[in-house]
Design an enzyme around this catalytic site. Structure first.
Site, short mmCIF file in Angstrom:
data_model
loop_
_atom_site.label_atom_id
_atom_site.label_comp_id
_atom_site.label_asym_id
_atom_site.label_seq_id
_atom_site.Cartn_x
_atom_site.Cartn_y
_atom_site.Cartn_z
N GLU A 134 53.65 36.66 -0.04
CA GLU A 134 52.77 35.79 0.76
C GLU A 134 51.41 35.79 0.08
OE1 GLU A 134 52.37 36.79 4.96
OE2 GLU A 134 50.28 36.16 4.94
N GLU A 139 41.64 32.49 5.27
CA GLU A 139 41.96 33.20 6.49
C GLU A 139 40.73 33.93 7.02
OE1 GLU A 139 45.23 35.99 6.26
OE2 GLU A 139 45.69 35.65 8.36
#
Ligand code: NAG
Ligand code: NAG
Ligand code: NAG
Length: 382
Positions: A134, A139
């Protein structure tokens, strides 16, 4: 001296393997949503207090649309009064295209979701987590002032000390619950400051030589980005040091990362934004109870969620060398050479009815469900 020499030698070998990339896909404007699947479930990944709507519900409720300026909007519901024990509607989408090692992704946005309880992400994933890797490109949570990058992998991949990057390293073992993360130091990378600066651009190079992520705010875009069009190739050789660098010798990229799908999502509270150690310092005064779910998700959506939206100019995907494919199958691997093939792995996405999930009984989403997937047990750190 010896150390310096070794370091510079190893940095030479860590240089990305190519600097010119051909465009294989642009997602923008009225056709943006054509090649993405909507998740259609409650947030069973980060245990946030949202329902990620299916495609038709998201369009009907105006949580996903293209505005009059041709910008793509994905947002949290800010018009509904949510009763206690219910979740708020939001959006999560996954690209139907898969991108192999040898890809570059560029995203240009003018607004990121922010506010107390808000947790947006733009990231990539393989079919199995964490086995196929990932990459977290954008974020952050709550009122954080800077973007955070991370990789999540099986044990065996880490970020070396002293790597050439402008961001600040955090945990370096990519198999830890936080992933191996790096905090952005360039200005205006998250929250209100990002929007005030007119947004900015991230570029991610997913290469055998490593994974490298750059960020520029609107005022500092390099010429190659300013001049890029929806059909042109791009030369990345003048981008300078990345914000986050994960060079290959210390992380064997093809071993830890399969071809990746791109994902956007916005959740609320959950195992990062909602845990007290993260939530309290910034948001404990946001309401009467001091709790993420009670003070934000429950009740009126406005003005709390008026800023909980992505506003996107484009996402462009590039690969090294070779001709761009004329027609990529609707779900296929895109190889570094630009050719693609039918996909044999499950897409791990689906469209569901949006019916309330009977097993969800925890309003703040954390307590009873176990930690089964991405971002597992942040709470284990506190
Ligand atoms: C989350 O829900 C979706 C849709 O029901 C399902 O396909 C997926 O396997 C679930 N993931 C987890 C981690 O439970
Ligand atoms: C919801 O937020 C948008 C901005 O994202 C704003 O224009 C709109 O007025 C808000 N809706 C309500 C009901 O306040
Ligand atoms: C591109 O790479 C794939 C995988 O290595 C290979 O199967 C395919 O033949 C290549 N296509 C071209 C046009 O070179």
């Amino acid at each position: 001296m010896l150390t310096t020499t070794l370091l510079s030698l190893s940095f030479l070998s860590l240089l990305p393997s190519s600097s010119s990339y051909d465009l294989v896909r642009e997602y923008s404007g009225p056709t943006f949503f054509d090649r993405w699947d909507f998740y259609g479930s409650w947030d069973n990944l980060t245990l946030g207090d949202v329902w990620w709507l299916d495609r038709s519900s998201a369009f009907r409720e105006n949580l996903a649309y293209v505005d009059q300026n041709n910008r793509v909007i994905m947002k949290v519901d800010n018009v509904t009064d949510i009763p206690f024990n219910e979740k708020r509607n939001s959006v999560r989408i996954t690209s139907q295209d898969w991108y192999g090692v040898g890809s570059v992704w560029i995203i240009d946005l003018t607004h990121l979701p922010y506010g107390c309880s808000v947790w947006p992400a733009f990231w990539s994933k393989g079919p199995q987590w964490p086995d196929n890797g990932e990459i977290d490109i954008i974020e952050g949570v709550n009122l954080m002032g800077a973007n955070r990058y991370a990789l999540h992998t099986l044990p065996g991949c880490s970020q070396p000390q002293g790597v050439l990057q402008t961001g600040v390293p955090g945990v370096t073992d990519c198999s830890q619950p936080t992933g191996c993360f790096v905090t952005e130091t360039r200005p205006d990378s998250f929250g209100e400051a990002f929007a005030t600066a007119g947004g900015g651009v991230w570029a991610t190079q997913f290469d055998v030589a490593g994974i490298f992520i750059w960020f520029w705010n609107r005022a500092n875009l390099p010429r190659s980005i300013l001049e890029a069009t929806s059909t042109s190739s791009i030369d990345i050789s003048e981008w300078g040091p990345p914000s986050a660098s994960y060079p290959a010798p210390v992380c064997d990229i093809p071993r830890f990362f399969s071809a990746q799908q791109l994902v956007f999502d916005i959740t609320l509270c959950g195992v990062w934004a909602g845990i007290p150690s993260e939530y309290d310092p910034q948001c404990s005064n946001a309401g009467q109870t001091g709790r993420c779910y009670n003070d934000n998700v429950v009740g009126p959506g406005s003005p709390k969620y008026d800023d909980a939206y992505f506003e996107i100019n484009y996402v462009r995907a590039y690969t090294t060398g070779g001709p761009a494919p004329t027609a990529t199958p609707s779900s296929g691997w895109v190889y570094p050479n630009g050719s693609s093939t039918a996909m044999t792995l499950p897409t791990a996405t689906g469209v569901f009815s949006g019916a309330r999930n009977p097993i969800d009984t925890s309003p703040n989403g954390v307590a009873s469900l176990g930690m089964s997937c991405q971002f597992v047990s942040w709470s284990g750190l506190i």
